[in-house]
Design an enzyme around this catalytic site. Sequence first.
Site, short mmCIF file in Angstrom:
data_model
loop_
_atom_site.label_atom_id
_atom_site.label_comp_id
_atom_site.label_asym_id
_atom_site.label_seq_id
_atom_site.Cartn_x
_atom_site.Cartn_y
_atom_site.Cartn_z
N VAL A 1 4.02 -0.80 4.26
CA VAL A 1 2.68 -1.19 4.66
C VAL A 1 2.05 -2.02 3.54
O VAL A 1 2.10 -1.63 2.38
CB VAL A 1 1.81 0.04 4.99
CG1 VAL A 1 0.41 -0.39 5.38
CG2 VAL A 1 2.46 0.85 6.12
N LYS B 1 2.11 -3.46 8.78
CA LYS B 1 3.34 -2.68 8.61
C LYS B 1 4.50 -3.58 8.99
O LYS B 1 4.56 -4.10 10.10
CB LYS B 1 3.30 -1.44 9.49
CG LYS B 1 4.51 -0.55 9.31
CD LYS B 1 4.49 0.66 10.23
CE LYS B 1 3.75 1.81 9.59
NZ LYS B 1 4.01 3.09 10.28
N ILE C 1 0.84 -1.20 0.00
CA ILE C 1 0.00 0.00 0.00
C ILE C 1 0.87 1.24 0.00
O ILE C 1 0.59 2.22 -0.67
CB ILE C 1 -0.91 0.08 1.25
CG1 ILE C 1 -1.69 -1.21 1.48
CG2 ILE C 1 -1.85 1.25 1.12
CD1 ILE C 1 -2.54 -1.18 2.74
N GLY C 2 1.94 1.20 0.76
CA GLY C 2 2.78 2.39 0.82
C GLY C 2 3.99 2.15 1.68
O GLY C 2 4.13 1.10 2.32
N GLY D 1 6.83 4.01 4.52
CA GLY D 1 7.10 5.12 5.42
C GLY D 1 8.49 4.97 5.99
O GLY D 1 9.29 4.17 5.50
N GLY D 2 8.73 5.73 7.04
CA GLY D 2 10.06 5.74 7.63
C GLY D 2 10.41 4.42 8.29
O GLY D 2 11.55 3.96 8.22
N MET D 3 9.43 3.81 8.93
CA MET D 3 9.75 2.60 9.69
C MET D 3 9.63 1.32 8.89
O MET D 3 10.21 0.31 9.26
CB MET D 3 8.81 2.48 10.89
CG MET D 3 9.21 3.35 12.04
SD MET D 3 7.92 3.24 13.27
CE MET D 3 8.60 2.02 14.30
N ASP E 1 3.43 11.84 16.63
CA ASP E 1 3.76 11.99 15.21
C ASP E 1 2.49 12.34 14.42
O ASP E 1 2.21 11.74 13.39
CB ASP E 1 4.39 10.68 14.69
CG ASP E 1 5.08 10.86 13.35
OD1 ASP E 1 5.31 12.02 12.95
OD2 ASP E 1 5.37 9.84 12.70
P1 ATP Z 1 5.89 7.14 9.19
O1 ATP Z 1 6.74 5.93 9.06
O2 ATP Z 1 6.63 8.29 9.71
O3 ATP Z 1 4.61 6.83 9.92
P2 ATP Z 1 4.14 7.35 6.92
O4 ATP Z 1 2.98 7.59 7.83
O5 ATP Z 1 4.20 8.13 5.66
O6 ATP Z 1 5.49 7.57 7.69
P3 ATP Z 1 3.53 4.55 7.05
O7 ATP Z 1 2.91 4.76 8.37
O8 ATP Z 1 4.53 3.46 6.94
O9 ATP Z 1 4.24 5.85 6.51
O10 ATP Z 1 2.40 4.31 5.98
C1 ATP Z 1 2.69 4.21 4.61
C2 ATP Z 1 1.41 4.33 3.81
O11 ATP Z 1 0.62 3.18 4.01
C3 ATP Z 1 0.53 5.49 4.21
O12 ATP Z 1 0.86 6.64 3.50
C4 ATP Z 1 -0.86 5.00 3.85
O13 ATP Z 1 -1.13 5.29 2.49
C5 ATP Z 1 -0.76 3.51 4.01
N1 ATP Z 1 -1.35 3.03 5.28
C6 ATP Z 1 -0.80 3.05 6.50
N2 ATP Z 1 -1.60 2.50 7.42
C7 ATP Z 1 -2.72 2.08 6.75
C8 ATP Z 1 -3.95 1.42 7.15
N3 ATP Z 1 -4.18 1.08 8.41
N4 ATP Z 1 -4.88 1.17 6.19
C9 ATP Z 1 -4.63 1.50 4.90
N5 ATP Z 1 -3.50 2.12 4.47
C10 ATP Z 1 -2.56 2.42 5.38
MG MG Z 2 2.42 6.40 9.40
#
Ligand code: ATP
Ligand code: MG
Length: 622
Positions: free
Chosen positions: A24, A39, A16-17, A19-21, A134
Amino acid sequence: MIGKMLGNRYEILEEIGQGGMGIVYKARCHLLNRLVAIKILRPEFSHDEEFIKRFKYESQSAASLSHPNIVSIYDVGNEGDIYYIVMEYVNGKTLKQIIKESNGPLPLDRAMSITSQVLRALDNAHRHNIIHRDIKPHNILLTEDGIAKVTDFGIARAATDYTLTYNKNIIGTAQYFSPEQARGGIVDEKSDIYSLGIVMYEMLTGQVPFEGDSPISVALKHIEENLIPPSRLNHNIPKGIEEIIMKATEKDPNRRYSSANEMLTDINKFASDPDNFRIRKIEEDAPTKIIPPINYDKTRMTERTDVKKGHNRIIPIIITTIIILIIMGGIAGATLYFINRQTVAEVEVPSIVGMNIEEAERLLKQQGLSIEVIGEDYSSEPAGVILSQDPESPIKVKQNYKVKVRISKGIELTKVPLVENMSVDEAVSTLEDAGLKPNIIPTYDDIIPENQVISQNPAANEEIESGSQVNLYVSKGKEKITMINIVGKTLDDAEKLLAENGIALGNITEQENAGPENIVLSQSINPGDQVEKGKTVDLVISKKPTTPVLKNITVPLPDIPGEMKVVVIKRDALGETTVYSGMNTYQDSPLNILNVPMKGHVVIEVYINDDNKPYSRYEDNI
Ligand code: ATP
Ligand code: MG
């Protein structure tokens, strides 16, 4: 990773995407048959024990939260080096995407609805002593129905040390950092309020207040620089909203809203009476103690002073107004009341779907509206949550209007009926009548007759979700086996084979036979037949013949002319032997063959001139 099964339960479907950690993924939970978001931590995190410990602790404590505006955490686990966190899957977009796509400010209503929902999420988490740390548009997910869900509660805490040093995405995070976070100071509920203030700023102006080339430079700006008032970038931002943003983003936490609830109250107050809304400033008349801005240009400095002057002028105006009102007394009051009656104000219906009824009632009341529950439906939302509203937001209605809603009465539960010992047909119709799905599992059983229910799962009287499955273990009688062939085997081998196949040995009868001894000659159940386990089979086995009896045979010959070839064959327990072979004429009939040894069941056949068929045949038992 796609297609991989984690924890024997979660099938990874698609990314889906990132992020820093970590990354997902969308996944399917096979145990509960629902979509989830997983995640998976980046490998560099999974090698740090201290980090993993904190990560597990923080996500487990966040898992205790349950609120319509918070993304639920279902599970935290690892499979070897792969550490993961399983969350509610939200079908929608992040607020960051929405802001990007809108290419400018969001409509005020939308921004305020999102802010209120995030505040409710924060209020709930803060009451449970969980600070988000955050808050940023990436962590606010929006469904198509406009419900905002905040994700990644508390997880940032585990990552803080790392993100600043290792993470390229940190600029994204630093843009929403409170000064105390940037400074590494004490972080509390008010830090979340600051970050949300920055998110509001971005929603309403289309840009973040502080940008820079590195996380550190952005963080420094949060500590040192003043915000450009958002109304300078978007003239449509009402003064009251600007004041709310400015109070939320005060550098000194003590001057900010002290709780999410307090901020929500101000937003609601503004919504119900935008014209008369005034913010209550902390230490209103004390001089503003802002850390002197570094490299802060003079023009902005003057603007800021102007704004402050503007605030200071408000007080004398209010005092004067109050005095005038007192002078005018009852007359003024009566006039105002009359004017009010004449022109009933119109208000925009707020979005209340997803809120629980009490919250919605409070919000509507603040706007001069009331609520009427017109029905309750079963749903997966908790009981009391609003499922639909009429009219929808942001339709304008006259004050005092009743907003009609349908609310959830939770998941429909059904008491499982007792179906054990019923016939399968009866059990199936009983379950179907109760709105449950029977699932027949045929099972061998030594006692319960065929087609009768041996047991059920879940048990009778348990309350389960309507429409869910009830397993029925239905007897298919004793286990059946296929009879094996044992003819030709020795008795020892036959016994072993029968035991291996679950067939019992019955009566054994001996029969004299010319061949080797103790060989199975016949079996009472034919090979290939289906028999119940434990059934007995009778056998006939071979036995060496005892002393034969000598007998004479009389053979009549056919009435044919000339010589003929006569062959006499005997078959019995002694085997097969030719007892006579010679050339004869009809005159020799009958032939007498003397002293032929015989045993058991005897067959004698007479062949004439090598004919295929015997001319005559005799049988006897000796
Ligand atoms: P960080 O690591 O600082 O939280 P972030 O929020 O951009 O950075 P992630 O939390 O890893 O990154 O999320 C990455 C992407 O995954 C998000 O931008 C979102 O599109 C998707 N995502 C995260 N959580 C969910 C969820 N519960 N349901 C659907 N999509 C999600
Ligand atoms: Mg996030």
